[in-house]
Scaffold this motif. Structure first.
Motif, short mmCIF file in Angstrom:
data_model
loop_
_atom_site.label_atom_id
_atom_site.label_comp_id
_atom_site.label_asym_id
_atom_site.label_seq_id
_atom_site.Cartn_x
_atom_site.Cartn_y
_atom_site.Cartn_z
N LYS A 46 0.85 -1.18 0.00
CA LYS A 46 0.00 0.00 0.00
C LYS A 46 0.89 1.24 0.00
O LYS A 46 1.90 1.29 0.70
CB LYS A 46 -0.90 0.02 1.24
N ARG A 47 0.52 2.19 -0.80
CA ARG A 47 1.22 3.47 -0.95
C ARG A 47 2.60 3.33 -1.58
O ARG A 47 3.47 4.18 -1.40
CB ARG A 47 1.34 4.21 0.41
N SER A 48 2.78 2.27 -2.36
CA SER A 48 4.06 2.11 -3.06
C SER A 48 4.04 2.76 -4.44
O SER A 48 5.06 2.77 -5.13
CB SER A 48 4.41 0.63 -3.19
N GLY A 49 2.89 3.28 -4.88
CA GLY A 49 2.82 3.99 -6.15
C GLY A 49 2.15 3.23 -7.28
O GLY A 49 2.30 3.59 -8.45
N LYS A 50 1.37 2.20 -6.95
CA LYS A 50 0.73 1.39 -8.00
C LYS A 50 -0.26 2.21 -8.82
O LYS A 50 -0.25 2.17 -10.06
CB LYS A 50 -0.01 0.19 -7.37
N THR A 51 -1.12 2.97 -8.14
CA THR A 51 -2.13 3.77 -8.86
C THR A 51 -1.47 4.85 -9.71
O THR A 51 -1.87 5.10 -10.85
CB THR A 51 -3.12 4.41 -7.86
N SER A 52 -0.45 5.49 -9.18
CA SER A 52 0.26 6.52 -9.95
C SER A 52 0.87 5.92 -11.21
O SER A 52 0.86 6.55 -12.28
CB SER A 52 1.35 7.16 -9.09
N LEU A 53 1.39 4.69 -11.11
CA LEU A 53 1.98 4.04 -12.28
C LEU A 53 0.90 3.74 -13.33
O LEU A 53 1.14 3.90 -14.54
CB LEU A 53 2.70 2.76 -11.86
N LEU A 54 -0.28 3.31 -12.90
CA LEU A 54 -1.39 3.08 -13.85
C LEU A 54 -1.74 4.37 -14.59
O LEU A 54 -1.91 4.37 -15.81
CB LEU A 54 -2.63 2.56 -13.12
N HIS A 55 -1.84 5.48 -13.85
CA HIS A 55 -2.15 6.76 -14.49
C HIS A 55 -1.03 7.17 -15.46
O HIS A 55 -1.31 7.72 -16.53
CB HIS A 55 -2.33 7.86 -13.44
N TYR A 56 0.20 6.89 -15.09
CA TYR A 56 1.32 7.25 -15.96
C TYR A 56 1.27 6.47 -17.26
O TYR A 56 1.48 7.04 -18.35
CB TYR A 56 2.63 7.00 -15.22
#
Length: 365
Positions: free
Chosen positions: A132-142
């Motif tokens: 959790k909070r490792s940046g998975k969602t940000s990577l999807l958006h990227y």
């Protein structure tokens, strides 16, 4: 103001051509004769080339089609839309996923592998695994945004040419924490609307499968975020649902559909732990494991500060954060605030460590 010319959307061309026979037109010439249009106009209409607006409407009517449904609509590109802002953009983002690509740093190895799976035919499926909070969602958006974001909205020399023809791709971001995505009908409607495809009535699994199978002809990536929520809390998203999505990707869309999902554990383990047995969770041939950033990536993030940090501060931030992106963002935010306020003490360090405490599990490796 109405466009002076219209053309059939690529995903409806086959439907339009098949409507000839259904409406008792044995040839293109017979339709031209019936409408008093030239044969070249009819051919242009049937092959997705622009024709006069009134001719488009008349030809659609003759073929029993709603012209609004089959007309090509210029896709909205999120990245090109001006983003509303209350002032200057924040250089360090800590409370929400990072969506503007210029503020995303690192993950070069994972990006190379993921885009390599998506730039060739058939598209292949992937999973992104991390705490959790490792940046998975940000990577999807990227993944969704980087290839179509204008160069002037990126950092100097930031790589964006990951795909040979990015304009042909369709990206659908699905957040399964969104209550609207947690019912079968709501999720299917959202996917069809995102693809600019006609939503059938009823919008059930059978009709959805037919619409997508018949009309999906361009590379499409569905990004599934918080999929564990969908498995734990959404009874309508059952094994039958996931099996249908697997079938769609593997057998019915000509290699043009792929899934990338984000999860804290492997898809197979996640399915097993939530009582699911669908083979959908076996199709993820590549798994990207998100750990800390490299030292080089972490330093790139730190040096993006509009006010430069001292070497001593940079080394302290690197050490305390262990190069986790969220912790880097928190400490950089506190140091920048301290500098902007003209404070020369080290109180920002104590505040930074305090702000990191809720995410201390990232450091338990």
């Amino acid at each position: 103001m109405m466009a002076r010319s219209l053309r059939v959307a690529p995903e409806y061309i086959e439907k339009v051509k098949s409507a000839l026979g259904r409406n008792s037109y044995p040839s293109q010439q017979s339709l031209a004769t019936d409408t008093d249009f030239s044969l070249s106009t009819v051919k242009s209409f049937l092959t997705g080339k622009p024709v006069d607006y009134l001719n488009f409407v008349e030809l659609s009517k003759k073929l029993g089609l709603e012209w609004q449904d089959i007309a090509y609509k210029k896709p909205e590109t999120q990245a090109n839309k001006p983003q509303p802002t209350n002032g200057e953009a924040s250089p360090f983002i800590t409370g929400t996923p990072i969506t503007p690509p210029r503020y995303f740093f690192g993950r070069e190895k994972e990006l190379k592998r993921l885009f390599n799976l998506l730039k060739r035919h058939p598209l292949q499926n992937a999973a992104i695994i991390g705490k959790k909070r490792s940046g998975k969602t940000s990577l999807l958006h990227y993944l969704k945004n980087i290839t179509t974001t204008p160069a002037e909205q990126l950092r100097l020399e930031q790589k964006s040419d990951w795909l040979p023809h990015p304009e042909n791709y369709r990206w659908i971001f699905v957040d399964l924490q969104d209550a609207r995505m947690q019912s079968r009908e709501g999720l299917l409607k959202y996917i069809l609307e995102s693809l600019k495809m006609q939503v059938p009535t009823p919008c059930d699994l059978d009709h959805f499968m037919n619409v997508v199978s018949d009309n999906l002809h361009s590379p499409t990536v569905i990004l599934l975020d918080e999929i564990c929520v969908g498995l734990q809390r959404c009874p309508e998203l059952d094994d039958c649902f996931w099996e249908s999505l697997r079938s769609l990707a593997t057998n019915h869309t000509g290699g043009n559909l792929a899934f990338v999902l984000a999860t804290p554990e492997s898809p197979i383990e996640m399915a097993r732990n939530t009582g699911h047995s669908s083979p959908f969770f076996n199709i993820f041939g590549y798994i990207a494991y998100l750990g800390t950033l490299t030292q080089t990536e972490a330093r790139q993030l730190i040096t993006s500060s509009p006010i430069a940090f001292t070497d001593e501060d940079v080394e302290w931030i690197l050490t305390q954060s262990c190069c986790w992106p969220l912790l880097l963002q928190i400490l950089c935010r506190e140091r920048l605030f301290n500098l902007e306020e003209g404070e020369n003490d080290d109180n920002w360090r104590e505040e930074g460590l305090q702000q990191m405490k809720p995410f201390a599990d990232l450091l338990d490796s």
